[in-house]
Motif scaffolding. Structure first.
Motif, PDB file in Angstrom:
ATOM      1  N   VAL A  90     -11.852   0.431   0.205  1.00 33.37           N
ATOM      2  CA  VAL A  90     -10.568   0.972   0.638  1.00 33.37           C
ATOM      3  C   VAL A  90     -10.677   1.340   2.111  1.00 33.37           C
ATOM      4  O   VAL A  90     -11.568   2.087   2.504  1.00 33.37           O
ATOM      5  CB  VAL A  90     -10.164   2.216  -0.188  1.00 33.37           C
ATOM      6  CG1 VAL A  90      -8.828   2.766   0.280  1.00 33.37           C
ATOM      7  CG2 VAL A  90     -10.117   1.879  -1.675  1.00 33.37           C
ATOM      8  N   PHE A 145       0.843  -1.192   0.000  1.00 36.30           N
ATOM      9  CA  PHE A 145       0.000   0.000   0.000  1.00 36.30           C
ATOM     10  C   PHE A 145       0.885   1.251   0.000  1.00 36.30           C
ATOM     11  O   PHE A 145       0.701   2.160  -0.812  1.00 36.30           O
ATOM     12  CB  PHE A 145      -0.897  -0.027   1.244  1.00 36.30           C
ATOM     13  CG  PHE A 145      -2.070   0.905   1.203  1.00 36.30           C
ATOM     14  CD1 PHE A 145      -3.323   0.448   0.868  1.00 36.30           C
ATOM     15  CD2 PHE A 145      -1.935   2.246   1.539  1.00 36.30           C
ATOM     16  CE1 PHE A 145      -4.430   1.294   0.849  1.00 36.30           C
ATOM     17  CE2 PHE A 145      -3.010   3.102   1.531  1.00 36.30           C
ATOM     18  CZ  PHE A 145      -4.265   2.628   1.180  1.00 36.30           C
ATOM     19  N   ASP A 166      -4.415   0.309   6.499  1.00 35.71           N
ATOM     20  CA  ASP A 166      -4.413   0.612   5.067  1.00 35.71           C
ATOM     21  C   ASP A 166      -4.610  -0.693   4.320  1.00 35.71           C
ATOM     22  O   ASP A 166      -3.779  -1.599   4.408  1.00 35.71           O
ATOM     23  CB  ASP A 166      -3.076   1.241   4.649  1.00 35.71           C
ATOM     24  CG  ASP A 166      -2.855   2.604   5.278  1.00 35.71           C
ATOM     25  OD1 ASP A 166      -3.852   3.296   5.537  1.00 35.71           O
ATOM     26  OD2 ASP A 166      -1.690   2.970   5.494  1.00 35.71           O
ATOM     27  N   VAL A 197      -6.945  -2.507   0.733  1.00 38.89           N
ATOM     28  CA  VAL A 197      -7.948  -2.488  -0.329  1.00 38.89           C
ATOM     29  C   VAL A 197      -8.362  -3.931  -0.575  1.00 38.89           C
ATOM     30  O   VAL A 197      -7.517  -4.793  -0.817  1.00 38.89           O
ATOM     31  CB  VAL A 197      -7.405  -1.881  -1.645  1.00 38.89           C
ATOM     32  CG1 VAL A 197      -8.487  -1.871  -2.711  1.00 38.89           C
ATOM     33  CG2 VAL A 197      -6.859  -0.480  -1.417  1.00 38.89           C
ATOM     34  N   ARG A 245     -13.521  10.201   0.628  1.00 38.10           N
ATOM     35  CA  ARG A 245     -12.433   9.215   0.672  1.00 38.10           C
ATOM     36  C   ARG A 245     -11.171   9.654  -0.071  1.00 38.10           C
ATOM     37  O   ARG A 245     -10.071   9.253   0.296  1.00 38.10           O
ATOM     38  CB  ARG A 245     -12.910   7.872   0.118  1.00 38.10           C
ATOM     39  CG  ARG A 245     -14.252   7.391   0.628  1.00 38.10           C
ATOM     40  CD  ARG A 245     -14.274   6.815   1.980  1.00 38.10           C
ATOM     41  NE  ARG A 245     -13.376   5.694   2.115  1.00 38.10           N
ATOM     42  CZ  ARG A 245     -13.101   5.148   3.279  1.00 38.10           C
ATOM     43  NH1 ARG A 245     -13.647   5.594   4.363  1.00 38.10           N
ATOM     44  NH2 ARG A 245     -12.283   4.140   3.357  1.00 38.10           N
ATOM     45  N   ASP A 252     -10.055   7.768  -4.307  1.00 39.78           N
ATOM     46  CA  ASP A 252      -9.585   6.425  -3.973  1.00 39.78           C
ATOM     47  C   ASP A 252      -9.932   5.400  -5.046  1.00 39.78           C
ATOM     48  O   ASP A 252      -9.083   4.613  -5.451  1.00 39.78           O
ATOM     49  CB  ASP A 252     -10.068   5.983  -2.586  1.00 39.78           C
ATOM     50  CG  ASP A 252     -11.573   5.954  -2.430  1.00 39.78           C
ATOM     51  OD1 ASP A 252     -12.292   6.480  -3.313  1.00 39.78           O
ATOM     52  OD2 ASP A 252     -12.055   5.402  -1.412  1.00 39.78           O
ATOM     53  N   TRP A 280      -8.664   3.073   5.332  1.00 43.84           N
ATOM     54  CA  TRP A 280      -7.569   3.998   5.633  1.00 43.84           C
ATOM     55  C   TRP A 280      -7.225   3.915   7.112  1.00 43.84           C
ATOM     56  O   TRP A 280      -8.111   3.815   7.958  1.00 43.84           O
ATOM     57  CB  TRP A 280      -7.957   5.427   5.255  1.00 43.84           C
ATOM     58  CG  TRP A 280      -8.124   5.595   3.787  1.00 43.84           C
ATOM     59  CD1 TRP A 280      -9.301   5.560   3.087  1.00 43.84           C
ATOM     60  CD2 TRP A 280      -7.099   5.776   2.818  1.00 43.84           C
ATOM     61  NE1 TRP A 280      -9.049   5.721   1.745  1.00 43.84           N
ATOM     62  CE2 TRP A 280      -7.711   5.854   1.551  1.00 43.84           C
ATOM     63  CE3 TRP A 280      -5.709   5.884   2.891  1.00 43.84           C
ATOM     64  CZ2 TRP A 280      -6.990   6.042   0.376  1.00 43.84           C
ATOM     65  CZ3 TRP A 280      -4.990   6.070   1.723  1.00 43.84           C
ATOM     66  CH2 TRP A 280      -5.626   6.144   0.487  1.00 43.84           C
TER      67      TRP A 280
END
Length: 182
Positions: free
Chosen positions: A163, A12, A172, A174, A41, A104, A165
């Motif tokens: 996603v 990431f 982090d 996805v 986002r 994102d 964060w």
């Protein structure tokens, strides 16, 4: 529900660094370039990009703002209840600047179309480029393509790219979910 991890941990962060180096190749000192994160986002992603650029270039002179597109979307009146907008935090004029729009996930392109409309309230940019962490490339409703891509994913409309964060979800990451409603 099936999950597939697309990005996490070190990969990431490496992806963000790579994208920043691509920006530096094209914009050098950022004297005429601004970063605009699309609320909500894309703002987290824009914060990370600014943070990394500041570290690499050793400068604090990178301008970044957040853009709310709520009332520029073509579907905002279709939502149930009262629609609430986020605040815009752009304290500069973009007239004649190079703008990097940051989000994102790019899916249909409708969010980007709305962002382009909203952006004009702050001036007429010389150029607009698009940076996305994830490009879902086969689902466009609007002919928009990103200039900077973290990762492309071929996904079905029934799938969801989520996603996470560190700032909001604590990590982090996805992931690609097999069912959209999960």
């Amino acid at each position: 529900m099936q999950k597939r991890t697309l990005l996490d941990g070190n990969k990431f962060q490496i992806t963000i660094k790579r994208l920043c180096h691509q920006l530096i190749e094209n914009h050098t000192d950022f004297s005429n370039t601004v970063l605009i994160g699309i609320q909500p986002r894309g703002s987290y992603f824009a914060d990370r990009v600014k943070q990394e650029l500041t570290h690499i270039l050793k400068t604090e002179n990178i301008r970044k703002g957040n853009l709310d597109i709520t009332f520029f979307r073509d579907d905002f009146r279709r939502k149930d209840g009262i629609v609430s907008a986020s605040s815009n935090t752009i304290d500069f004029i973009i007239e004649g600047c190079n703008v990097i729009l940051i989000d994102d996930v790019l899916w249909t392109g409708r969010t980007i179309r709305a962002a382009l409309d909203a952006l004009l309230a702050y001036g007429r940019p010389a150029k607009v480029e698009l940076m996305v962490l994830i490009d879902r490339r086969f689902s466009r409703h609007v002919p928009i393509e990103p200039d900077y891509i973290g990762q492309q994913v071929d996904s079905l409309d029934s799938q969801l790219v989520k996603v996470s964060w560190k700032e909001t979800e604590g990590e982090d990451k996805v992931i690609l979910l097999s069912e959209r409603n999960k």
